[in-house]
Motif scaffolding. Structure first.
Motif, short mmCIF file in Angstrom:
data_model
loop_
_atom_site.label_atom_id
_atom_site.label_comp_id
_atom_site.label_asym_id
_atom_site.label_seq_id
_atom_site.Cartn_x
_atom_site.Cartn_y
_atom_site.Cartn_z
N SER A 53 0.84 -1.20 0.00
CA SER A 53 0.00 0.00 0.00
C SER A 53 0.87 1.25 0.00
O SER A 53 2.02 1.21 0.45
N PRO A 54 0.32 2.38 -0.44
CA PRO A 54 1.06 3.64 -0.30
C PRO A 54 1.40 3.89 1.17
O PRO A 54 0.68 3.46 2.07
N ASN A 68 6.50 -1.99 4.97
CA ASN A 68 5.95 -1.28 3.82
C ASN A 68 6.94 -1.24 2.65
O ASN A 68 8.11 -0.95 2.83
N VAL A 69 6.43 -1.58 1.47
CA VAL A 69 7.17 -1.44 0.23
C VAL A 69 6.27 -0.60 -0.67
O VAL A 69 5.41 -1.11 -1.38
N ASP A 70 6.46 0.71 -0.59
CA ASP A 70 5.63 1.66 -1.33
C ASP A 70 6.14 1.74 -2.77
O ASP A 70 7.19 2.33 -3.03
N LEU A 71 5.40 1.15 -3.69
CA LEU A 71 5.82 1.12 -5.09
C LEU A 71 5.85 2.51 -5.70
O LEU A 71 6.57 2.74 -6.67
N PHE A 72 5.09 3.45 -5.16
CA PHE A 72 5.09 4.81 -5.69
C PHE A 72 6.43 5.50 -5.43
O PHE A 72 6.77 6.47 -6.08
N SER A 73 7.19 5.00 -4.46
CA SER A 73 8.48 5.62 -4.16
C SER A 73 9.55 5.24 -5.19
O SER A 73 10.62 5.80 -5.19
N ALA A 76 9.22 6.98 -11.75
CA ALA A 76 8.71 6.58 -13.06
C ALA A 76 9.62 5.59 -13.78
O ALA A 76 9.15 4.78 -14.58
N LEU A 77 10.91 5.65 -13.52
CA LEU A 77 11.85 4.77 -14.20
C LEU A 77 11.98 3.45 -13.45
O LEU A 77 12.01 3.43 -12.22
N GLU A 78 12.11 2.39 -14.20
CA GLU A 78 12.30 1.09 -13.57
C GLU A 78 13.73 0.99 -13.07
O GLU A 78 14.67 1.30 -13.79
N PRO A 79 13.91 0.56 -11.82
CA PRO A 79 15.27 0.48 -11.28
C PRO A 79 16.07 -0.64 -11.94
O PRO A 79 15.51 -1.62 -12.43
N SER A 80 17.38 -0.49 -11.89
CA SER A 80 18.25 -1.55 -12.38
C SER A 80 18.16 -2.74 -11.44
O SER A 80 17.67 -2.62 -10.31
N MET A 84 17.18 -2.54 -7.46
CA MET A 84 15.98 -3.22 -6.96
C MET A 84 16.35 -4.24 -5.89
O MET A 84 15.67 -4.34 -4.86
N GLU A 85 17.41 -5.00 -6.11
CA GLU A 85 17.84 -5.97 -5.10
C GLU A 85 18.20 -5.27 -3.79
O GLU A 85 17.86 -5.75 -2.72
N GLN A 86 18.86 -4.12 -3.88
CA GLN A 86 19.21 -3.37 -2.67
C GLN A 86 17.94 -2.90 -1.95
O GLN A 86 17.84 -3.01 -0.73
N ARG A 87 16.96 -2.39 -2.69
CA ARG A 87 15.71 -1.94 -2.07
C ARG A 87 15.00 -3.10 -1.38
O ARG A 87 14.50 -2.97 -0.27
N LEU A 88 14.94 -4.24 -2.06
CA LEU A 88 14.23 -5.39 -1.50
C LEU A 88 14.97 -5.96 -0.29
O LEU A 88 14.35 -6.30 0.71
N GLN A 89 16.28 -6.04 -0.37
CA GLN A 89 17.05 -6.55 0.75
C GLN A 89 16.97 -5.62 1.95
O GLN A 89 17.02 -6.07 3.09
N SER A 90 16.79 -4.32 1.71
CA SER A 90 16.70 -3.37 2.82
C SER A 90 15.45 -3.58 3.68
O SER A 90 15.42 -3.16 4.82
N VAL A 91 14.42 -4.25 3.12
CA VAL A 91 13.23 -4.56 3.92
C VAL A 91 13.21 -6.03 4.34
O VAL A 91 12.21 -6.51 4.84
#
Length: 149
Positions: A53-54, A68-73, A76-80, A84-91
């Motif tokens: 959710s936002p 929370n994994v806010d996809l709006f954050s 507009a550009l898709e991460p490399s 993306m792995e860094q963002r996901l591992q951070s949660v």
């Protein structure tokens, strides 16, 4: 053009995996789980719960233990892949854990996060979506409280 086609194909495959499931007595139907299943597995150390959710909705209310994994954050550009792995591992997302994804209910955000995780290499067998999202969870908790009184 090719990048869009790859994304569309991955989304199509993820959708088929998510919704194509044999019926069984088990409350897990493919990748879709019920609030009853979540209630029984809420404290499982191998289950990571992600709220797609936002951030404002998450701050207002969320399932206990959910991150929370806010996809709006993402922007507009898709991460490399490394971003993306860094963002996901951070949660706390890591291979080998079951990952339950939900959103506020009636939204596409949980499905989108499922797709993102699948696209970035997380096995579909480890990805679950909560049927009905937060709205159904809240109704379940309220119903439980009313029946307990």
């Amino acid at each position: 053009m090719l990048k869009i086609s790859k994304h569309y194909l991955a989304f199509l495959i993820a959708s088929c995996v998510l919704f194509a499931s044999p019926l069984s007595a088990d409350p897990v139907k493919g990748n879709l789980v019920s609030v009853d299943w979540l209630e029984k597995n809420l404290k499982d150390a191998d289950l990571l719960i992600l709220d797609a959710s936002p951030a404002q909705i998450y701050k207002g209310q969320h399932i206990p233990g959910a991150l929370n994994v806010d996809l709006f954050s993402y922007g507009a550009l898709e991460p490399s892949v490394p971003e993306m792995e860094q963002r996901l591992q951070s949660v706390g997302v890591s291979r080998g854990k079951k990952i339950l994804i939900y959103d506020q209910g009636g939204s596409f955000m949980a499905t989108r996060l499922f797709y993102d995780l699948y696209y970035y290499g997380y096995p579909a067998k480890d990805l679950l979506i909560l049927d009905g999202g937060l709205a159904k969870w809240k109704a379940h908790v309220l119903d439980y409280r009313n029946n307990a009184e």
